[in-house]
Each structure stands twice: as C-alpha cells, then as structure tokens.
Design a protein around this motif. Structure first.
Motif, PDB file in Angstrom:
ATOM      1  N   THR A  39       0.822  -1.210   0.000  1.00 21.42           N
ATOM      2  CA  THR A  39       0.000   0.000   0.000  1.00 21.42           C
ATOM      3  C   THR A  39       0.853   1.255   0.000  1.00 21.42           C
ATOM      4  OG1 THR A  39      -0.119   0.035   2.417  1.00 21.42           O
ATOM      5  CG2 THR A  39      -1.898  -1.121   1.259  1.00 21.42           C
ATOM      6  N   LEU A  40       0.214   2.346  -0.398  1.00 20.11           N
ATOM      7  CA  LEU A  40       0.770   3.693  -0.283  1.00 20.11           C
ATOM      8  C   LEU A  40      -0.233   4.503   0.515  1.00 20.11           C
ATOM      9  CD1 LEU A  40       1.737   4.236  -4.028  1.00 20.11           C
ATOM     10  CD2 LEU A  40       3.285   3.649  -2.155  1.00 20.11           C
ATOM     11  N   ARG A  41       0.255   5.385   1.360  1.00 19.05           N
ATOM     12  CA  ARG A  41      -0.640   6.215   2.165  1.00 19.05           C
ATOM     13  C   ARG A  41      -0.463   7.673   1.770  1.00 19.05           C
ATOM     14  NH1 ARG A  41      -3.443   5.851   6.965  1.00 19.05           N
ATOM     15  NH2 ARG A  41      -2.715   3.737   7.349  1.00 19.05           N
ATOM     16  N   PHE A  42      -1.591   8.310   1.490  1.00 21.38           N
ATOM     17  CA  PHE A  42      -1.636   9.740   1.185  1.00 21.38           C
ATOM     18  C   PHE A  42      -2.594  10.362   2.182  1.00 21.38           C
ATOM     19  CE2 PHE A  42      -0.595   7.617  -2.798  1.00 21.38           C
ATOM     20  CZ  PHE A  42       0.558   8.296  -3.151  1.00 21.38           C
ATOM     21  N   GLY A  43      -2.067  10.891   3.257  1.00 25.03           N
ATOM     22  CA  GLY A  43      -2.925  11.375   4.329  1.00 25.03           C
ATOM     23  C   GLY A  43      -3.660  10.196   4.933  1.00 25.03           C
ATOM     24  N   ARG A  44      -4.979  10.260   4.915  1.00 22.43           N
ATOM     25  CA  ARG A  44      -5.778   9.154   5.442  1.00 22.43           C
ATOM     26  C   ARG A  44      -6.129   8.113   4.387  1.00 22.43           C
ATOM     27  NH1 ARG A  44     -10.614  11.154   9.057  1.00 22.43           N
ATOM     28  NH2 ARG A  44     -10.696   8.899   9.262  1.00 22.43           N
ATOM     29  N   ARG A  45      -5.821   8.432   3.142  1.00 24.96           N
ATOM     30  CA  ARG A  45      -6.184   7.524   2.041  1.00 24.96           C
ATOM     31  C   ARG A  45      -5.095   6.468   1.851  1.00 24.96           C
ATOM     32  NH1 ARG A  45      -9.336   6.445  -2.110  1.00 24.96           N
ATOM     33  NH2 ARG A  45      -8.536   6.276  -4.221  1.00 24.96           N
ATOM     34  N   ILE A  46      -5.516   5.211   1.743  1.00 27.25           N
ATOM     35  CA  ILE A  46      -4.612   4.091   1.499  1.00 27.25           C
ATOM     36  C   ILE A  46      -4.965   3.504   0.142  1.00 27.25           C
ATOM     37  CG2 ILE A  46      -3.822   1.838   2.306  1.00 27.25           C
ATOM     38  CD1 ILE A  46      -4.825   2.644   5.103  1.00 27.25           C
ATOM     39  N   VAL A  47      -3.967   3.378  -0.728  1.00 29.27           N
ATOM     40  CA  VAL A  47      -4.190   2.829  -2.068  1.00 29.27           C
ATOM     41  C   VAL A  47      -3.167   1.732  -2.352  1.00 29.27           C
ATOM     42  CG1 VAL A  47      -5.242   4.925  -3.011  1.00 29.27           C
ATOM     43  CG2 VAL A  47      -2.771   4.618  -3.139  1.00 29.27           C
ATOM     44  N   VAL A  48      -3.476   0.921  -3.334  1.00 33.24           N
ATOM     45  CA  VAL A  48      -2.608  -0.177  -3.742  1.00 33.24           C
ATOM     46  C   VAL A  48      -2.091   0.114  -5.153  1.00 33.24           C
ATOM     47  CG1 VAL A  48      -2.501  -2.661  -4.232  1.00 33.24           C
ATOM     48  CG2 VAL A  48      -3.943  -1.809  -2.354  1.00 33.24           C
ATOM     49  N   PRO A  49      -0.774   0.085  -5.353  1.00 33.75           N
ATOM     50  CA  PRO A  49      -0.245   0.288  -6.707  1.00 33.75           C
ATOM     51  C   PRO A  49      -0.677  -0.862  -7.618  1.00 33.75           C
ATOM     52  CG  PRO A  49       1.512   0.407  -5.055  1.00 33.75           C
ATOM     53  CD  PRO A  49       0.289  -0.091  -4.366  1.00 33.75           C
ATOM     54  N   THR A  50      -1.242  -0.534  -8.762  1.00 34.88           N
ATOM     55  CA  THR A  50      -1.701  -1.595  -9.659  1.00 34.88           C
ATOM     56  C   THR A  50      -0.528  -2.350 -10.278  1.00 34.88           C
ATOM     57  OG1 THR A  50      -1.996   0.023 -11.431  1.00 34.88           O
ATOM     58  CG2 THR A  50      -3.943  -0.584 -10.153  1.00 34.88           C
TER      59      THR A  50
END
Length: 68
Positions: A39-50
C-alpha cells in the motif's frame, strides 16, 4: 471487465485489490495492515499500486509489460 478498469489506473483501493485477490473487504484491510498487500498512504487515504497487483496476479511478462 471490472479488473481491466482497475488495472488501467496507477492505483486502486484496498477493497478492489482484495476483490481481485479473492478476499473480502475486511480480509483485504487486514492483509494490508500485515503488509501482505502493498500500500501507499496519502494522508488518510490508502491505495494499492496496480503495478504490484499485476505482478501478484502474474499479469505482466518478464519485461514488465502487460501480458495480452
């Protein structure tokens, strides 16, 4: 196809990545917390690199390009 739409973007949500891996929403967040889903975290947002997701699903060839 929903998977193609997800993989067309640079990142996706944790639940969508989990769905691609056959996990429930809760199991996806638990796996991300354990570091099993990158995962990557941008503030409170957590995303997964495709790019990571494509690698796990073995959707890239040896040169790193998307397999047909």
């Amino acid at each position: 196809e929903w998977l193609k739409e997800i993989l067309a973007k640079p990142t996706t949500s944790v639940p969508e990545a989990g769905r691609a891996l056959g996990l429930s929403r809760n199991a996806s967040y638990e796996a991300a917390a354990r570091g099993e889903i990158q995962t990557l975290r941008f503030g409170r947002r957590i995303v997964v690199p495709t790019a990571w997701l494509k690698g796990v699903l073995q959707l890239t060839d040896e040169g790193g390009k998307e397999a047909a």
